[in-house]
Design a protein around this motif. Structure first.
Motif, PDB file in Angstrom:
ATOM      1  N   GLN A  62      10.652  -9.867   4.273  1.00 12.57           N
ATOM      2  CA  GLN A  62       9.715 -10.985   4.230  1.00 12.57           C
ATOM      3  C   GLN A  62       8.308 -10.529   4.597  1.00 12.57           C
ATOM      4  O   GLN A  62       7.328 -10.886   3.930  1.00 12.57           O
ATOM      5  N   TYR A  63       8.186  -9.733   5.656  1.00 15.27           N
ATOM      6  CA  TYR A  63       6.876  -9.182   6.018  1.00 15.27           C
ATOM      7  C   TYR A  63       6.263  -8.426   4.834  1.00 15.27           C
ATOM      8  O   TYR A  63       5.076  -8.576   4.531  1.00 15.27           O
ATOM      9  N   GLN A  65       6.899  -8.617   1.560  1.00 17.32           N
ATOM     10  CA  GLN A  65       6.523  -9.494   0.456  1.00 17.32           C
ATOM     11  C   GLN A  65       5.252 -10.266   0.778  1.00 17.32           C
ATOM     12  O   GLN A  65       4.353 -10.396  -0.053  1.00 17.32           O
ATOM     13  N   HIS A  66       5.154 -10.763   1.992  1.00 13.34           N
ATOM     14  CA  HIS A  66       3.974 -11.524   2.386  1.00 13.34           C
ATOM     15  C   HIS A  66       2.724 -10.649   2.426  1.00 13.34           C
ATOM     16  O   HIS A  66       1.639 -11.087   2.024  1.00 13.34           O
ATOM     17  N   ALA A 124       9.314 -17.049   0.306  1.00  6.75           N
ATOM     18  CA  ALA A 124       8.204 -16.392  -0.388  1.00  6.75           C
ATOM     19  C   ALA A 124       7.020 -17.350  -0.522  1.00  6.75           C
ATOM     20  O   ALA A 124       7.203 -18.569  -0.586  1.00  6.75           O
ATOM     21  N   PHE A 125       5.821 -16.776  -0.561  1.00  2.93           N
ATOM     22  CA  PHE A 125       4.590 -17.542  -0.764  1.00  2.93           C
ATOM     23  C   PHE A 125       3.800 -16.869  -1.885  1.00  2.93           C
ATOM     24  O   PHE A 125       2.825 -16.148  -1.634  1.00  2.93           O
ATOM     25  N   ILE A 133       2.157 -18.281   5.405  1.00  3.49           N
ATOM     26  CA  ILE A 133       2.703 -16.948   5.685  1.00  3.49           C
ATOM     27  C   ILE A 133       2.732 -16.667   7.181  1.00  3.49           C
ATOM     28  O   ILE A 133       3.747 -16.228   7.731  1.00  3.49           O
ATOM     29  N   GLN A 136       5.342 -18.950   8.870  1.00  2.00           N
ATOM     30  CA  GLN A 136       6.712 -18.548   8.560  1.00  2.00           C
ATOM     31  C   GLN A 136       7.128 -17.320   9.368  1.00  2.00           C
ATOM     32  O   GLN A 136       8.237 -17.249   9.905  1.00  2.00           O
ATOM     33  N   ASN A 137       6.243 -16.341   9.460  1.00  2.00           N
ATOM     34  CA  ASN A 137       6.584 -15.124  10.203  1.00  2.00           C
ATOM     35  C   ASN A 137       6.599 -15.358  11.710  1.00  2.00           C
ATOM     36  O   ASN A 137       7.391 -14.739  12.421  1.00  2.00           O
TER      37      ASN A 137
END
Length: 199
Positions: A62-63, A65-66, A124-125, A133, A136-137
């Motif tokens: 996730q990190y 992708q962001h 995802a964003f 972002i 979410q993190n």
């Protein structure tokens, strides 16, 4: 009596009875570092560590992708923070997988199992929503902080090596949470740098 006024126990603790320690060490040599003095429920501990492993892998993805969708020049420090978070979580996942191996099992990296097992939900964003972002993190790392705190309490003194690993990871996650919280406050104060027009 000892200088502190306490009496010595009648016999030395088990760890000091060298013949007994040697005899115990000779059992199940294939278990490597897992000796009879490890009181942990190894099956439950491995299950817990695999949950943590999945959470760290999903968090790292996730990190990553962001970080890749944060493209505005003003948001470059955030992208670097996110890339660093991805690297740190990958490294932490490797440490957890190594401990699982030391306990006689194998870390589960099967993609089919990672998402269902992870405590962190991947989101995802694609529009580069910086506020979303960061939020979410921050939520994800706070989930990991809580998970690690509970895991440390549950392990207790039964497996000191696993507990120390979890404590180190907890300290790192609290630092990440602090950094992301600062980013969240900055975004709230300055708006949404990096977001595309209309988002």
């Amino acid at each position: 009596m000892t200088p502190s006024g306490r009496e010595h126990p009648a016999s030395p603790p088990t760890v000091l009875r060298m013949r007994e320690v040697r005899d115990r060490a000779l059992f199940d040599l294939d278990d490597g570092p897992v000796t009879p003095s490890n009181r942990a429920d190894l099956t439950a501990t491995t299950r817990l560590l695999n949950v943590l492993l999945a959470s760290l892998v999903v968090s790292s993805l996730q990190y990553e992708q962001h970080a890749l969708v944060v493209r505005a020049p003003l948001a470059r420090p955030l992208a670097e923070l996110l890339f660093a978070g991805a690297d740190r979580d990958r490294g932490d996942a490797r440490l957890v997988a190594t401990r699982i191996r030391q306990l006689g099992c194998v870390g589960d990296y099967d993609p089919q199992h990672l998402s269902p097992r992870s405590q962190v939900a991947f989101r995802a964003f694609p529009d580069g929503d910086v506020v979303g972002i960061v939020t979410q993190n921050l939520v994800g790392v706070r989930i990991l902080v809580q998970t690690l705190q509970e895991a440390v309490r549950w392990i207790g003194d039964d497996d000191p090596t696993t507990r120390r690993l979890l404590e180190r990871l907890l300290e790192a996650k609290e630092t990440q949470a602090d950094e992301l919280s600062a980013q969240s406050a900055q975004q709230a104060a300055t708006g949404r740098p990096g977001a595309r027009p209309g988002t």
